[in-house]
Write a protein that holds these residues in place. Sequence first.
Motif, PDB file in Angstrom:
ATOM      1  N   ALA A 257       0.834  -1.210   0.000  1.00 20.72           N
ATOM      2  CA  ALA A 257       0.000   0.000   0.000  1.00 20.72           C
ATOM      3  C   ALA A 257       0.866   1.256   0.000  1.00 20.72           C
ATOM      4  N   LEU A 258       1.958   1.237   0.744  1.00 23.41           N
ATOM      5  CA  LEU A 258       2.869   2.385   0.755  1.00 23.41           C
ATOM      6  C   LEU A 258       3.498   2.602  -0.616  1.00 23.41           C
ATOM      7  N   ARG A 259       3.893   1.535  -1.259  1.00 24.43           N
ATOM      8  CA  ARG A 259       4.500   1.671  -2.586  1.00 24.43           C
ATOM      9  C   ARG A 259       3.480   2.165  -3.605  1.00 24.43           C
ATOM     10  N   ARG A 260       2.260   1.661  -3.508  1.00 24.77           N
ATOM     11  CA  ARG A 260       1.220   2.146  -4.422  1.00 24.77           C
ATOM     12  C   ARG A 260       0.929   3.625  -4.192  1.00 24.77           C
ATOM     13  N   GLY A 261       1.154   4.076  -2.964  1.00 24.30           N
ATOM     14  CA  GLY A 261       0.943   5.478  -2.651  1.00 24.30           C
ATOM     15  C   GLY A 261       2.059   6.385  -3.129  1.00 24.30           C
ATOM     16  N   GLY A 262       3.067   5.825  -3.786  1.00 25.45           N
ATOM     17  CA  GLY A 262       4.132   6.630  -4.362  1.00 25.45           C
ATOM     18  C   GLY A 262       5.359   6.780  -3.503  1.00 25.45           C
ATOM     19  N   LEU A 263       5.463   6.075  -2.390  1.00 27.65           N
ATOM     20  CA  LEU A 263       6.638   6.187  -1.534  1.00 27.65           C
ATOM     21  C   LEU A 263       7.787   5.348  -2.090  1.00 27.65           C
ATOM     22  N   ALA A 264       8.968   5.946  -2.081  1.00 26.54           N
ATOM     23  CA  ALA A 264      10.148   5.247  -2.591  1.00 26.54           C
ATOM     24  C   ALA A 264      10.680   4.279  -1.543  1.00 26.54           C
ATOM     25  N   GLU A 265      11.450   3.303  -2.000  1.00 28.97           N
ATOM     26  CA  GLU A 265      12.020   2.312  -1.095  1.00 28.97           C
ATOM     27  C   GLU A 265      12.916   2.959  -0.039  1.00 28.97           C
ATOM     28  N   ARG A 266      13.631   4.013  -0.425  1.00 27.18           N
ATOM     29  CA  ARG A 266      14.541   4.667   0.522  1.00 27.18           C
ATOM     30  C   ARG A 266      13.802   5.369   1.647  1.00 27.18           C
ATOM     31  N   ASP A 267      12.514   5.599   1.477  1.00 28.39           N
ATOM     32  CA  ASP A 267      11.718   6.292   2.484  1.00 28.39           C
ATOM     33  C   ASP A 267      10.945   5.334   3.393  1.00 28.39           C
ATOM     34  N   ILE A 268      11.180   4.053   3.264  1.00 29.17           N
ATOM     35  CA  ILE A 268      10.512   3.048   4.099  1.00 29.17           C
ATOM     36  C   ILE A 268      11.595   2.224   4.786  1.00 29.17           C
ATOM     37  N   GLN A 269      11.618   2.269   6.111  1.00 30.72           N
ATOM     38  CA  GLN A 269      12.676   1.576   6.854  1.00 30.72           C
ATOM     39  C   GLN A 269      12.081   0.847   8.052  1.00 30.72           C
TER      40      GLN A 269
END
Length: 247
Positions: free
Chosen positions: A85-97
């Motif tokens: 869901a976060l990725r579908r929302g446009g968040l990049a991998e570097r912004d998810i930790q």
Amino acid sequence: MKTLLRATALAALLATAAAPAALAQAAPPAAESMFRATTFNLSAYGETKVAPDMATITLGVMTESPTAQAAMQANALKMRQVMEALRRGGLAERDIQTSNLSLNPQYRYAENQPPRLTGYQASNQVTVTVRDLARLGQAVDATVNAGANQVHGISFGLSDPTAAENAAREAAVKALAAKADLYARATGHRLVRLVTLSEGAGSYPVPPPMPLMVQATSFRKEMADTSVAPGELKVRVDVTGLYEAAR
């Protein structure tokens, strides 16, 4: 002849002894000169307000099952949905930790009885950086609908505080100069020059996180169409200066 040699040696000795004294009178040490000068040692600060352009939010999934394996499997499934869901929302991998992953046994306690194991609780949390604040509420809603049942707080910040810090520096120097001028006029002096200038660490206070800890069933209702108000941040820089003054 012996009398002439003795007189010459004595004259040389007196000349050698007098040289340092003459030099000391001609060029007094810098510390002594500064001590005799009138100086103002002052401090001031500059502050500017700026709207944040990013937010950090910590959210996660907590699951419980009778066995440790079942708790971890259920948690992994829900967390995978949240990440998607976060990725579908446009968040990049570097912004998810990932910020926390834990598995804890759960016990039931009764008076005069040993603790009884009732199951296991698995928790997985991620810290997410949202660089488009207009999409922050949508990102929270999407993760909750995907299975997130923990939101520990939101904090706001600046992706690049350089411009705000420079504005605060200019304000700090102006405030320092105004204070020095006031002291000079109040004591009947005039400012000669700024001798030294030093800066403290620049900082901007982050609003305290908004804690949210509710169950998933009620959380979906309460967070529907979430709206977020980022407000403003105060960026502050402290400076210290030494001014020389004269009458």
